[in-house]
Design an enzyme around this catalytic site. Structure first.
Site, short mmCIF file in Angstrom:
data_model
loop_
_atom_site.label_atom_id
_atom_site.label_comp_id
_atom_site.label_asym_id
_atom_site.label_seq_id
_atom_site.Cartn_x
_atom_site.Cartn_y
_atom_site.Cartn_z
N ASP A 46 0.86 -1.19 0.00
CA ASP A 46 0.00 0.00 0.00
C ASP A 46 0.90 1.24 0.00
O ASP A 46 1.76 1.39 0.88
CB ASP A 46 -0.89 -0.04 1.27
N MET A 47 0.71 2.11 -0.97
CA MET A 47 1.52 3.32 -1.03
C MET A 47 1.19 4.22 0.16
O MET A 47 0.07 4.24 0.64
CB MET A 47 1.25 4.09 -2.33
N ASP A 101 -3.60 2.57 -5.54
CA ASP A 101 -2.31 2.54 -4.83
C ASP A 101 -2.12 1.28 -3.98
O ASP A 101 -1.38 1.30 -3.01
CB ASP A 101 -2.16 3.80 -3.96
N GLU A 102 -2.79 0.21 -4.36
CA GLU A 102 -2.68 -1.04 -3.59
C GLU A 102 -2.47 -2.22 -4.52
O GLU A 102 -3.15 -2.33 -5.55
CB GLU A 102 -3.99 -1.33 -2.87
N TYR A 151 -1.33 10.39 -2.99
CA TYR A 151 -1.44 11.59 -3.83
C TYR A 151 -0.41 12.66 -3.39
O TYR A 151 0.13 13.39 -4.21
CB TYR A 151 -2.85 12.19 -3.77
N ARG A 198 0.15 14.86 9.47
CA ARG A 198 -0.65 14.09 10.43
C ARG A 198 -0.16 14.32 11.85
O ARG A 198 -0.94 14.29 12.80
CB ARG A 198 -0.60 12.60 10.10
N1 DCP Z 1 -8.34 9.11 -1.80
C1 DCP Z 1 -9.37 10.00 -2.12
N2 DCP Z 1 -10.52 10.05 -1.38
C2 DCP Z 1 -10.68 9.22 -0.33
C3 DCP Z 1 -9.68 8.30 -0.01
C4 DCP Z 1 -8.49 8.28 -0.75
O1 DCP Z 1 -9.22 10.74 -3.07
N3 DCP Z 1 -11.79 9.29 0.38
C5 DCP Z 1 -7.10 9.11 -2.63
C6 DCP Z 1 -6.00 9.95 -2.03
C7 DCP Z 1 -5.04 8.97 -1.44
C8 DCP Z 1 -5.23 7.75 -2.30
O2 DCP Z 1 -6.58 7.79 -2.74
O3 DCP Z 1 -3.71 9.45 -1.46
C9 DCP Z 1 -4.98 6.45 -1.57
O4 DCP Z 1 -5.86 6.36 -0.46
P1 DCP Z 1 -5.46 5.66 0.90
O5 DCP Z 1 -6.70 5.43 1.67
O6 DCP Z 1 -4.57 4.51 0.63
O7 DCP Z 1 -4.66 6.76 1.73
P2 DCP Z 1 -3.24 7.40 1.51
O8 DCP Z 1 -2.41 6.64 0.53
O9 DCP Z 1 -3.39 8.87 1.22
O10 DCP Z 1 -2.60 7.32 2.95
P3 DCP Z 1 -2.10 6.04 3.77
O11 DCP Z 1 -0.62 6.18 3.86
O12 DCP Z 1 -2.76 6.17 5.08
O13 DCP Z 1 -2.52 4.80 3.02
#
Ligand code: DCP
Length: 542
Positions: free
Chosen positions: A18-19, A120-121, A23, A60
């Protein structure tokens, strides 16, 4: 201890990658001066600074969360850097993020079967690579273990105060008396650490990973230590992990089923499920769901990693919450045209790059009726065969909308046209293309097919698409098997052009349907903002 399972499923090595704050990382790569700073990506709607959709780990630490708006984030941390999501056609343009995800996938796919699960997974089945390592160069005999691997978190590993955690990991990896499953996981630790470092080197992105014997456990583990870390679930730690895991944290139990388990059965943790015999769960939730619940309580999941690097479907959507609801047919048509244009572009590039065609077009909408006793009624999703070409997709999507609206409001006459609204409003719209298959053969007939559809896209497709000259497809290893393009074999099964409209969405699998709907509800929860942004609308299942 978990109930004994067939050796084959215990002995798999599965990783979920998982990245981290994806974004944000993509934006930071574009603007390296943002690296290390508290940063968030905001939706393009500027109301109150825009909704945050991705938050860096530095941000965060200040308490900034995805549920906030830009202005609130600034109050919490004045130095936060807010980057607006790219915009095209009046909506978020996710193509940069999608492409960045593809870069990562192509690296991860080098060591085993790879399934792109979202933007991203990724799931990886590393069993063969681990078995091979165990035979050729077992970690137990390695003099040095890579530093990144030593930073792994191994659930159940006893790290008493003062003990050297990395040394404990090294010892765990080196154990000669470990059982075969743990030895395989030790290989998985090394392989995943190496892959993650390779991703960092080639893309500048960090990612986190879970390594376990099945997809469910790997996914649970990948989020446990973030960012840029990996977590391992040995078989012996499965029970401990699930015993205290809140039921709603489980994939698929965040919604109604999870609520019912809590409210009706008093189940708060996954471990609480252990008290129920399989028959009881089947009685309450049906045979399949009952068995599935019984299995997950024991950490059992036979779900395979699908070899899929490309999305199963493409979607484009937008929400229109609150006063932005679309209340006239022309307004709906305007936005449908935008969405279809985007969808058509993506279909063309899929055809161009991957030689795949989609067969089904589906329209989803959410709507309300202001003066209706039947306010619970849902706007029906409609699907029809997909015809290539922007204008045709637009026309078909509009017809699907009209059919849905007719059914939704009970009648549909001229009075609903133009600016006159009979008390309905559309709060979200999405179009998706599914049932995507590789072209089996016959590029000549593809050209004919598109030529027959006098569309504005045909010329652009022809110019960008080397259909007649390219004989084989070049895809990263580990991808699905694609047929060669065969110029002498013109037979191809394209969707027929007869007009039919279906109520259901047979081509999206359950997960995709769930993803689409959860996307929409997630967005509307946030009031005005979270428009068309979810990674799930990418249908990877995007
Ligand atoms: N995203 C979005 N709206 C949401 C959830 C996510 O547009 N409600 C987009 C932005 C994130 C990307 O999808 O960067 C991946 O979502 P993740 O839930 O995996 O969260 P992140 O990658 O941002 O953070 P984490 O490191 O917690 O996985």
């Amino acid at each position: 201890m978990p109930v004994a399972k067939p050796e084959s499923s215990d002995s798999r090595v599965i990783a979920h990658v998982d990245m981290d704050c994806f974004y944000v990382q993509v934006e930071q790569r574009k603007q390296p001066q943002l690296r290390g700073l508290p940063t968030a990506v905001v939706q393009y709607n500027e109301w109150k600074g825009g909704a945050l959709i991705a938050v860096s780990y530095e941000a965060r630490k200040f308490g900034i969360k995805r549920s906030m708006r830009g202005e609130e984030a600034k109050e919490v941390c004045p130095q936060v850097q807010l980057v607006q999501v790219p915009v095209a056609r009046g909506k978020a343009d996710l193509s940069g993020y999608r492409n960045a995800g593809s870069e990562v996938v192509s690296i991860l796919a080098r060591r085993g079967r790879c399934e792109r699960a979202s933007i991203d997974e990724v799931y990886l089945d590393l069993t063969d690579a681990a078995e091979m390592m165990l035979t050729d160069n077992p970690p137990q005999g390695m003099e040095t273990i890579d530093e990144e691997a030593l930073k792994s978190h191994i659930l159940g590993l006893n790290n008493e105060d003062g003990s050297d955690v990395k040394e404990n990991v090294r010892k765990w990896i080196h154990r000669h008396n470990a059982d075969h499953r743990d030895k395989l996981l030790a290989c998985g630790i090394l392989i995943v650490a190496e892959l993650r470092m390779q991703v960092l080197k080639e893309t500048e992105f960090t990612c986190s990973a879970g390594i376990a014997h099945n997809k469910m456990l790997a996914k649970l583990a990948s989020g446990m230590n973030k960012p840029a870390q990996q977590t391992v679930v040995p078989f012996s730690s499965v029970k401990g992990l699930l015993d205290t895991l809140p039921i709603r944290k489980m994939k698929q139990l965040g919604g109604k089923l999870g609520i019912s388990l809590q409210m009706d059965m008093g189940v708060n943790t996954v471990g609480d499920l252990l008290q129920f015999p399989e028959e009881k769960l089947q009685e309450r939730y049906g045979i399949n769901t009952g068995t599935w619940l019984w299995n997950i309580a024991r950490g059992i999941s036979g779900e395979e990693v699908e070899g899929r690097l490309l999305p199963k479907s493409h979607g484009s959507g937008k929400t229109f919450p609150g006063p932005r609801a679309l209340k006239t047919v022309p307004a709906v048509q305007h936005w449908l045209n935008q969405l279809c244009e985007e969808l058509s572009e993506r279909l063309c590039s899929d055809l161009d790059q991957n030689k795949r065609i989609a067969h089904t077009l589906t329209l989803h909408a959410r709507a309300y009726k202001s003066s209706d006793s039947d306010s619970q009624k849902k706007f029906p999703s409609k699907s029809c065969p997909l015809r290539y070409g922007t204008a045709k997709i637009q026309e078909d999507a509009f017809n699907l909308f009209q059919a849905g609206l007719r059914e939704y409001i009970g009648f549909y006459g001229d009075k609903t046209r133009g600016s006159h609204c009979r008390g309905w409003g559309i709060t979200s719209l999405s179009v998706s293309a599914s049932k995507i298959v590789p072209i089996p053969s016959g590029t000549c007939s593809i050209a004919k097919y598109f030529h027959g559809q006098s569309t504005s896209h045909f010329s652009s497709m022809q110019s960008s698409d080397n259909l007649n000259t390219e004989a084989t497809l070049s895809l990263p290893s580990g991808s699905e098997c694609y047929s060669e393009v065969n110029l002498s074999e013109p037979k191809i099964d394209f969707p027929k052009e007869e007009s039919w409209i279906k109520d259901t969405v047979p081509d999206l699998d359950l997960q995709e349907q769930k993803d689409l709907s959860s996307t929409l509800s997630e967005k509307t929860q946030d009031g005005f903002i979270q428009e068309d942004i979810s990674p799930l609308l990418l249908s990877e299942p995007e």
